[in-house]
Each structure stands twice: as C-alpha cells, then as structure tokens.
Design a protein around this motif. Structure first.
Motif, mmCIF file in Angstrom:
data_model
loop_
_atom_site.group_PDB
_atom_site.id
_atom_site.type_symbol
_atom_site.label_atom_id
_atom_site.label_comp_id
_atom_site.label_asym_id
_atom_site.label_seq_id
_atom_site.Cartn_x
_atom_site.Cartn_y
_atom_site.Cartn_z
ATOM 1 N N LEU A 283 56.732 36.750 45.585
ATOM 2 C CA LEU A 283 55.633 36.869 46.538
ATOM 3 C C LEU A 283 55.735 38.177 47.319
ATOM 4 O O LEU A 283 54.731 38.871 47.534
ATOM 5 C CB LEU A 283 55.631 35.675 47.488
ATOM 6 N N LEU A 284 56.942 38.525 47.751
ATOM 7 C CA LEU A 284 57.125 39.784 48.474
ATOM 8 C C LEU A 284 56.802 40.976 47.588
ATOM 9 O O LEU A 284 56.175 41.954 48.033
ATOM 10 C CB LEU A 284 58.564 39.887 48.993
ATOM 11 N N TYR A 285 57.225 40.910 46.332
ATOM 12 C CA TYR A 285 56.966 42.015 45.404
ATOM 13 C C TYR A 285 55.462 42.196 45.206
ATOM 14 O O TYR A 285 54.933 43.314 45.287
ATOM 15 C CB TYR A 285 57.653 41.737 44.076
ATOM 16 N N ALA A 286 54.756 41.083 44.963
ATOM 17 C CA ALA A 286 53.313 41.161 44.748
ATOM 18 C C ALA A 286 52.604 41.672 45.997
ATOM 19 O O ALA A 286 51.678 42.491 45.914
ATOM 20 C CB ALA A 286 52.774 39.796 44.337
ATOM 21 N N ARG A 287 53.033 41.197 47.181
ATOM 22 C CA ARG A 287 52.391 41.682 48.398
ATOM 23 C C ARG A 287 52.714 43.152 48.643
ATOM 24 O O ARG A 287 51.866 43.916 49.127
ATOM 25 C CB ARG A 287 52.800 40.831 49.613
ATOM 26 N N GLY A 288 53.935 43.563 48.288
ATOM 27 C CA GLY A 288 54.288 44.975 48.427
ATOM 28 C C GLY A 288 53.376 45.857 47.586
ATOM 29 O O GLY A 288 52.917 46.917 48.035
ATOM 30 N N LEU A 289 53.083 45.428 46.360
ATOM 31 C CA LEU A 289 52.169 46.202 45.517
ATOM 32 C C LEU A 289 50.759 46.180 46.085
ATOM 33 O O LEU A 289 50.012 47.164 45.953
ATOM 34 C CB LEU A 289 52.182 45.643 44.090
ATOM 35 N N MET A 290 50.390 45.067 46.743
ATOM 36 C CA MET A 290 49.075 45.017 47.394
ATOM 37 C C MET A 290 48.999 46.064 48.500
ATOM 38 O O MET A 290 48.012 46.811 48.603
ATOM 39 C CB MET A 290 48.837 43.629 47.986
ATOM 40 N N TRP A 291 50.033 46.140 49.341
ATOM 41 C CA TRP A 291 50.029 47.140 50.408
ATOM 42 C C TRP A 291 49.961 48.548 49.825
ATOM 43 O O TRP A 291 49.261 49.419 50.374
ATOM 44 C CB TRP A 291 51.282 46.995 51.267
ATOM 45 N N GLU A 292 50.669 48.777 48.720
ATOM 46 C CA GLU A 292 50.631 50.120 48.114
ATOM 47 C C GLU A 292 49.227 50.449 47.643
ATOM 48 O O GLU A 292 48.751 51.579 47.825
ATOM 49 C CB GLU A 292 51.639 50.178 46.948
ATOM 50 N N ARG A 293 48.530 49.475 47.032
ATOM 51 C CA ARG A 293 47.149 49.700 46.598
ATOM 52 C C ARG A 293 46.253 50.041 47.781
ATOM 53 O O ARG A 293 45.299 50.788 47.648
ATOM 54 C CB ARG A 293 46.585 48.452 45.902
ATOM 55 N N ARG A 294 46.575 49.476 48.935
ATOM 56 C CA ARG A 294 45.763 49.721 50.135
ATOM 57 C C ARG A 294 46.241 50.943 50.909
ATOM 58 O O ARG A 294 45.786 51.181 52.038
ATOM 59 C CB ARG A 294 45.806 48.481 51.036
ATOM 60 N N ASP A 295 47.176 51.692 50.345
ATOM 61 C CA ASP A 295 47.700 52.915 50.960
ATOM 62 C C ASP A 295 48.461 52.645 52.255
ATOM 63 O O ASP A 295 48.612 53.549 53.086
ATOM 64 C CB ASP A 295 46.578 53.939 51.221
#
Length: 561
Positions: A416-428
């Motif tokens: 879950l943390l990994y997926a959310r981390g990639l979400m934050w990266e997509r959102r800059d």
C-alpha cells in the motif's frame, strides 16, 4: 525505473561506536602515522558501507581487510566481487591480484579476470581468458565466460568482436545449450551478423534440434524479418512428437512477433488444462479475436457439467474478455470457495465498475475489505484495486481516501505504501513519495523495490544524485541482474554526467528486458551524446512497446526527436 513490489538491520549503535573510533576530536593532534585497521574492523566497516550503498567505500574497506589478512583467499575474492560490482577497475585489479596469489585458479577467478580485461578494453587478454574458460574441462566453464561477457565491457561492439573471434577459433564447446546462450548473447550485444554466424554454426552442428530453429526464428525477428521468422515457426510447428515445453516456446515466439492469435492456435493443440485455457484466453483477448475467444468460451462451458471453482473463475474471465458482463458476474458469483473465491470477488467489483454500476462496485470492495473471514492479502488487494479504479476515473480525492483507509487497516503495509508513493510521484509531490518509500525502508531496510524506486525517483525528479546512487547501489547489491535496477543505475549515472558508463548500463538493461521506459532512457542518452540515428531507433522501439509511456513522452519533448 521503479519496479512492481516483489519483495533487521539493528546496527545503529555499533555503527555509531565504530564511527566514533575514526572521527578525530577537535583540538587533538593528528597522530604521526595512520595505522592500518585490523581485519575485523575493516571487514565490519566494509559491511556497513555496503549496507549504506557506498560501494566505493565498501570496496576500499574490503581491500584493506584482504591486505591485512595474509593468506585469506575468501576476503580477497569478496573484495574483488564488490569492486567489480562498483565498477572500480583499479581496486578490482588490486583485489584480484591478491586472490590469484592466495588461491589456485578457478572458474570464478577466470571470469573475474575476463570481466576486468573487457572493462579495461584489454581485448587480447580478455580473449585469452575467455578461451581458457570455454575450453576448461569443467562443463560449467562456458557459463562463466558468458557471465563475463554479459557484465564486462563498456562497448558492446568490442565484446561482440571478441565473441566473434572465439567462435572463429573453434573455442565454443560441443554443447547445444552453450551455443544457444551465446547466440542469445550476440543478439543482446546488437550484432546481427555475428548472431547469424552463430545460428548457421548451430544449424550445422545440431541440424535436427528444435531449439536451434527457435533461435533462428528469434534472430530473424530481431533482424526485422518477421515473414521469414514465421516461416521457420510454421515448419517447427510440425515437429513430432511435440513436447509441451516446445509448444509453449513456439507460442511465445509467435506472441513476440505480435501474432497473439497464432500463439493461441499453437497452444490449442494437444491436451488442455486450465492453465493452457487461461493462456489461450488472454492471448485471444490481446489479439482482439472475439470470434475465436467466443469459440473457446463455448468449449470451456461444454467441457464440464459441473465446473470447479477454478474453471468457474476462468469462465468468468473469458466472459469478461468478451464484454459479456452479465455472464461474467454470474460465473464469478458462482465461485463457491477456496482461493479462487477472493479473486472472483475482486473481479466482480471490476466488472460492476466497467458496467458503470459504481455504487455497487464500491460496496462490493468495502464488503471484501471488511470481511475478517478472508486472508489479509485479499483484503489488502481490495484497497489496491479500489485505488486503481479511482485513479482510472480521475477521482484523485477518492484514490487518496482509499489509501488512507487501507493504511489505517494495515499500518505500514509495504504494498500500500509503495502504491501510494507512486501515486504521489505521478502527482509531482516528491516529498510525500519519498516519505512513503522511506516508511517501507524503516521496517525493511533491504526492500529492493523500495530502494530502487526511491533511488530512481531522487535521480529522476531531484538533484540529489549522490544519495540516489547510494540507494540504487544497495538495490544492486541485493539483485545485481535485475533490469529495472540496472536501468535506474544507468539513469543516475547519466544524471551525474557519466554518460559512457550510463550507456553501458542502459544497453545491458534493454538487452535483458525490452521495456519502453528503458528504451526511452537509452534513446535520450544516445541523443545527448550525439548518436541521434541510434537514439531514434530506440525511441521507435519504445513507442511500439508503450506509446503512452511518461518517460518516453518526456524524452521526446526534451530532445525534440
């Protein structure tokens, strides 16, 4: 390049104590002569540096440890391996010299020698060392030669030239597997002429071996001769008797040619099981061959009067491929129990979402997430699927809320943390992406996926390149042949301005895995180093693999290609 999540370090106090021994206090006079550390101290320091991703320091400490331990061949070998991993040719040579002095010749030693010679561009020495490995009476010798050629050398053309000389000298052992692997190596090195030479030699030596024909088809595909490759596969498909492994290999080659329907037809021959049925369904869906997929669906329904849970799940997936959503729901809801039941519940939510019945889809996922009778993996996957569907809908708030609820139920869950981390990266939002990835590393400092993702993010989206390199090096120590990690290593080297080293790593990564992001990275580095024609070739390959890839779009915009 971030990787999909696949995968106790209680040393802080000893590390601080150790560091204190070597930090001079203010006002104290410097000792007249530095005394070499003893073996244990140097070895511990090397391990700490290795865990911190400081490969240059680790190589230096291990070299000191090896020097202080007279006659210890094991330490000399480890120092050599760490220095080679860190691409430190000078320390590699020094450690290798100690290893040679302390131990008799071995295949591992010969491979290290050849690797270093290739990296130093000492091609004559490299050829001699590789030939010794290939001609060694130990049947594993050729594997060590392949390892050296696969990881050594900054110039793939030079390595291919050495391999060509070895083929010409008759050094390749009379072993089909050796010839096949070397043929694959020639392909990865990008030398079409050498690959053709090797294939011709293999056909001459092993004329009736189906695996040779597979190599020929692969070589023709790589040479952009798809019609000739298909002709070879059509002949090969008539082989009798046809083993299951050969049938799968032929199907895989058809799929690599972009002919997924032909791959499915190949798999339709011979005895069938649910695994083969599933492969056929996915291949036909990939080919968008609805008529053939419909026939397979009818075959599956008629194959059993009372399908078991796995077959019902497969029937639901096939109906879903056919866009028969109501039938898919019926099949999924009929999966009674066992591991397929949790998967079926996830698919029910996905189908409801595809039918624009979003309220029912969210309700189904909430029910799964709250069901204490199912295992934690299934409940966690319920949150991951909901977040993915919210993202597809462009519902940024809903996606974030889903991760918040998931992490409330499963605090610090790495996926879950990994997926959310990639979400934050997509959102800059790089600060929050970093925070989530570091939370993973607090609980699991050796989590390879998180190390690589954080290192790549820092290299790609910040100017903290040295820190990024240390994180990626920690991932490389754990998984040195992972193409995603090799790509990250090449990318951070490029960001550091070390373009020649970056090209060597990126070429190796793309040879191991044809991936749009790796191709985009390789194309960009080639472009900025003046190799624009070759760069365009990799940009085009990346476009074919994934035209919507973000790294590809950024590279094309940056270069104007």
């Amino acid at each position: 390049m971030p990787v999909t999540l696949r995968f106790p370090l209680s040393t802080l106090l000893p590390a601080l104590l150790f560091a204190a021994c070597f930090v001079p206090l203010p006002g104290l006079a410097k000792p007249p002569a530095a005394k070499a550390p003893d073996t244990l101290v140097a070895t511990m320091a090397g391990e700490y540096a290795l865990l911190a991703g400081r490969l240059d320091e680790a190589a230096d400490w291990y070299l000191q440890a090896a020097r202080s331990a007279e006659g210890d061949a094991g330490l000399a070998e480890r120092a050599t391996r760490i220095a080679l991993l860190g691409n430190d040719n000078a320390r590699s040579a020094q450690a290798l010299k100690l290893w040679r002095q302390r131990a008799p010749y071995s295949l591992a030693m010969g491979s290290a020698e050849a690797t270093l010679s290739l990296r130093d561009n000492k091609l004559r020495a490299a050829r001699r060392q590789l030939e010794a490995l290939l001609r060694d009476p130990d049947p594993k010798g050729w594997r060590y030669a392949v390892a050296a050629m696969g990881s050594g050398g900054k110039d793939p053309k030079a390595t291919a030239r050495v391999l060509g000389e070895l083929v010409g000298s008759g050094a390749i052992p009379d072993d089909l597997q050796a010839w096949l692997v070397l043929g694959g190596l020639a392909q990865r090195l990008g030398d079409a002429a050498l690959t053709e030479r090797i294939v011709a030699a293999v056909i001459e030596h092993f004329p009736d071996e189906p695996r040779v024909a597979l190599l020929r088809a692969s070589q023709l595909r790589e040479a952009d001769k798809p019609d000739e490759a298909r002709a070879v596969l059509a002949t090969l498909a008539k082989t009798e008797p046809m083993t299951p492994d050969l049938r799968l290999s032929i199907a895989a080659e058809y799929d690599a040619l972009g002919d997924s329907a032909a791959a499915a037809t190949m798999l339709a021959q011979g005895p069938q099981d649910d695994q083969l049925y599933g492969l056929r369904a996915s291949l036909l869906a990939k080919a968008d061959d609805k008529p053939a997929l419909g026939e397979l669906y009818e075959e599956l329904k008629q194959g059993s009067a009372s399908p078991d849970p796995s077959r019902r799940l497969l029937l639901g997936q096939t109906a879903e491929f056919l866009d028969r959503h109501a039938e898919a729901l019926e099949w999924y809801r009929s999966v009674a129990g066992g591991p397929p039941r949790a998967q079926a519940r996830l698919r029910i939510a996905k189908v409801l979402h595809d039918m624009d019945r979003d309220a029912e889809a969210w309700a189904a996922l909430r029910e799964l997430q709250a069901d204490a009778s199912v295992d934690d993996d299934a409940r966690r996957n319920g949150y991951l699927l909901e977040a993915e569907l919210r993202m597809d809908d462009g519902d940024a708030k809903g996606e974030l809320d889903t991760y918040a609820r998931g992490l409330a139920a499963y605090p610090d869950d790495p996926e879950l943390l990994y997926a959310r981390g990639l979400m934050w990266e997509r959102r800059d939002d790089i600060a929050r992406a970093e925070a989530d990835l570091r939370r993973i590393l607090v609980a699991d400092p050796e989590n390879v996926a998180a190390l690589n993702a954080l290192g790549y993010t820092l290299a790609d989206r910040t100017n903290r390149f040295d820190e990024a390199l240390q994180l990626i090096d920690r991932a490389r120590v754990a998984d040195p042949d992972n193409p995603a990690i090799i790509d990250s290593h090449g990318w951070v080297l490029y960001r550091l301005g070390r373009n020649d080293e970056a090209l060597a790593e990126l070429r190796r990564a793309f040879a191991l895995q044809k991936d749009a992001e790796i191709g985009a990275h390789l194309g960009e580095v080639l472009w900025v180093t003046g190799n624009k024609d070759e760069a365009r070739k990799y940009f085009e390959e990346a476009r074919k693999l994934d035209p919507d890839n973000r790294s590809l779009k950024r590279a094309l915009e940056k270069t104007g290609a």
